[in-house]
Design an enzyme around this catalytic site. Sequence first.
Site, PDB file in Angstrom:
ATOM      1  N   GLY A 144     -31.995   8.472 -37.335  1.00 16.04           N
ATOM      2  CA  GLY A 144     -32.897   8.755 -38.455  1.00 16.04           C
ATOM      3  C   GLY A 144     -34.265   8.135 -38.281  1.00 16.04           C
ATOM      4  O   GLY A 144     -35.044   8.087 -39.247  1.00 16.04           O
TER       5      GLY A 144
ATOM      6  N   ASP B 118     -34.023  22.313 -18.360  1.00 16.00           N
ATOM      7  CA  ASP B 118     -35.391  22.342 -18.894  1.00 16.00           C
ATOM      8  C   ASP B 118     -36.440  21.827 -17.917  1.00 16.00           C
ATOM      9  O   ASP B 118     -37.625  22.066 -18.103  1.00 16.00           O
ATOM     10  CB  ASP B 118     -35.467  21.560 -20.209  1.00 16.00           C
ATOM     11  CG  ASP B 118     -34.910  20.149 -20.109  1.00 16.00           C
ATOM     12  OD1 ASP B 118     -34.354  19.798 -19.053  1.00 16.00           O
ATOM     13  OD2 ASP B 118     -35.013  19.397 -21.090  1.00 16.00           O
TER      14      ASP B 118
ATOM     15  N   ILE C  11     -28.286  18.312 -19.957  1.00 15.39           N
ATOM     16  CA  ILE C  11     -28.348  19.767 -19.927  1.00 15.39           C
ATOM     17  C   ILE C  11     -28.279  20.221 -18.476  1.00 15.39           C
ATOM     18  O   ILE C  11     -28.908  19.607 -17.609  1.00 15.39           O
ATOM     19  CB  ILE C  11     -29.638  20.282 -20.606  1.00 15.39           C
ATOM     20  CG1 ILE C  11     -29.584  19.968 -22.113  1.00 15.39           C
ATOM     21  CG2 ILE C  11     -29.833  21.770 -20.381  1.00 15.39           C
ATOM     22  CD1 ILE C  11     -30.862  20.309 -22.852  1.00 15.39           C
TER      23      ILE C  11
ATOM     24  N   GLY D  89     -36.716  13.022 -20.367  1.00 14.43           N
ATOM     25  CA  GLY D  89     -36.749  13.519 -21.735  1.00 14.43           C
ATOM     26  C   GLY D  89     -36.000  14.819 -21.905  1.00 14.43           C
ATOM     27  O   GLY D  89     -35.157  15.187 -21.085  1.00 14.43           O
ATOM     28  N   GLU D  90     -36.315  15.516 -22.986  1.00 16.17           N
ATOM     29  CA  GLU D  90     -35.704  16.804 -23.282  1.00 16.17           C
ATOM     30  C   GLU D  90     -36.768  17.734 -23.873  1.00 16.17           C
ATOM     31  O   GLU D  90     -37.557  17.312 -24.726  1.00 16.17           O
ATOM     32  CB  GLU D  90     -34.562  16.670 -24.302  1.00 16.17           C
ATOM     33  CG  GLU D  90     -33.439  15.737 -23.907  1.00 16.17           C
ATOM     34  CD  GLU D  90     -32.558  16.276 -22.784  1.00 16.17           C
ATOM     35  OE1 GLU D  90     -32.718  17.470 -22.422  1.00 16.17           O
ATOM     36  OE2 GLU D  90     -31.734  15.509 -22.269  1.00 16.17           O
TER      37      GLU D  90
ATOM     38  N   SER E   8     -27.300  12.956 -17.016  1.00 11.70           N
ATOM     39  CA  SER E   8     -27.134  14.404 -17.124  1.00 11.70           C
ATOM     40  C   SER E   8     -26.775  14.803 -18.552  1.00 11.70           C
ATOM     41  O   SER E   8     -25.751  14.366 -19.087  1.00 11.70           O
ATOM     42  CB  SER E   8     -26.039  14.878 -16.163  1.00 11.70           C
ATOM     43  OG  SER E   8     -26.375  14.545 -14.828  1.00 11.70           O
TER      44      SER E   8
ATOM     45  N   CYS F 102     -33.669  10.045 -18.581  1.00  7.29           N
ATOM     46  CA  CYS F 102     -33.700   9.512 -17.228  1.00  7.29           C
ATOM     47  C   CYS F 102     -34.684   8.368 -17.118  1.00  7.29           C
ATOM     48  O   CYS F 102     -35.328   7.971 -18.083  1.00  7.29           O
ATOM     49  CB  CYS F 102     -34.103  10.612 -16.241  1.00  7.29           C
ATOM     50  SG  CYS F 102     -33.180  12.149 -16.451  1.00  7.29           S
TER      51      CYS F 102
END
Length: 627
Positions: free
Chosen positions: A362, A98, A54, A74-75, A52, A2
């Site tokens: 990566g 979360d 999760i 973030g996550e 969106s 976000c």
Amino acid sequence: MCGIAGLFHPATPKPVDPARLRAMIGVQAHRGPDGQGVWTAPGVGFAHARLSIIDVAGSPQPMVDGEVAVCFNGEIYNYRALRDELRERGAVFHTDGDTEVLLHGWRHWGPAMLDRLVGMFAFAVHDAKAGTLFLARDRLGVKPLHWAELPDGAIAFASEMKGILAHPLFRRRPDIRAVEDYLALGYVPDDASIVAGVHKLPAGHFLLIERGRSIPRQRQWWDVDFSERESGSAATLGEGLLAHMRAGVTSRMVADVPLGAFLSGGVDSSGVVALMAEASPRAVRTCTIGFEEAGHDERGYARTIAQRFATDHVERVVRADDFALIDTLVGQFDEPFADASALATYRLCQLAREHVTVALSGDGADEAMAGYRRHVFHAGEERVRGLFPAEWCGRLFGTLGRYYPKADWAPRPLRAKTTLQALGMDGAEAYARAVGVTSPEWRARLFSAEARAALGGHRAEDRYVAAMRGAPARDAIDRAQYADLKIWLPGDILTKTDRTSMAVGLEAREPLLDHRLVQYAARLPAAMRVRGGQGKWLMKKALEPYLPRDILYRPKMGFVTPISAWFRGALADEAAGLARSGLLRETGWFELTELGRIAADHRAGRADHGRTLWQMLMLERSLKRLF
């Protein structure tokens, strides 16, 4: 994933105008195309633009529960375990995402909850009862967070600098020290800002502001430590490394939207795809871009990996003359950014977004596991320095480097001038120069006498030297990696990935920057990281059962953009125009005659100044947009 923004009055709880918050988040709408939210209370206001990932239908933001409000970008990958722990402590959850973990985590643990979080994040917490604003950034700086103090005493914060600049009270002034940093490094590092008064919360730091008190210093809550060593055989340590890599990948595969991976055909992205395929019950989606120039095109290697792991693979060719993106990137990055691979990264993110909403990359393996050629060279140079007293190195190699001819045209073994010059310096100073783009001597030629005076002795390399000398480390490779993780990684690599992915509404995740993996790699013996002229030695050994040798041990390529050719072709007039730029003349910072000479020499083929011209072009465009 976000965009966030907010205002906080630390002196007295003045009203916050929701229109100003909407303006601050509106310029960041690309970060969250799935909806916006604004919340205000006495003396505080948050704004949020949501992508969106999760709990798609739930978890609206800003999220408020009683006296606590959260605004989060973030996550948190371990949020389910934290939810269970918080429930045992009496927390009642109303959503499945979360974000609410941060809200209840603050209530139970306060700032100490940061140590429990596994993820990438930048967030704000307002605690009405305590009268505080808490700003925090993840350990390695995957997600950005800017803040500034406004003339009326309010604190403004935003994911991107443009969010702060959208506030009508903020006064824009350029900082010439950031120009010095940018010319040296190719980006403006996290401890600097092209706009005076804007601060970037450093990676692994938080800021806790209490109403009625002065603004405190930013506090570090995490650091990577190279001072300890793991023991064991290469096979045992390789198993441990692979286990950490596997955990980093699988934890980042949690999403309620389509997920895939960037695939270049190099070791890092190929390793991520291999571990994703191992964990996934269905074909992994992979995305690759290629180039028309055969020497820079890695599509064949990417196809090898795609076929090996039966991925759902897409690819696209990027034209060599893709410089039409320049203005798009200038607007997206806010500050000048001279890593020309950003153009290719933007196109890769565009391709990925057509097929997925989340892509694993990566990024970070080179910094965490010593994968750059400069790490190998630095290790070798330090071995040579160790054979002589320090004063001998300066006299012997410094003299040889001064008189040895510069022979870029010669075979590599005969191009020794740079190495001799480096051996004549302190190791930290030599590495700081090796990381840079434009040397101090070249910057002295470009800067005017007035600019040099205004800099007051500020020198971009000094931050690298200080980071290396103060590193919690045992040897030269440790110190070089530590400085890269603290400066280069958040300033260049992660900034590039964040801005280009967010520009198209794509969430990029970096499994090889799981902090537990980074800390494990930091404890590996140096010989397990660099051996036999190879960087990432143990990582490659650990991946041998997964990847073919021609992928593991081929020369590193990366995204290459033909900027030198552009400035002799389609952008030649742009290069010549820099010397006539009214904006650059108005700053008084540069010797425009010297800049004109550089452009003319490059166009005529007498020298290759493509990188310097690219830096100056991006700087001029950024200054024009900002000021």
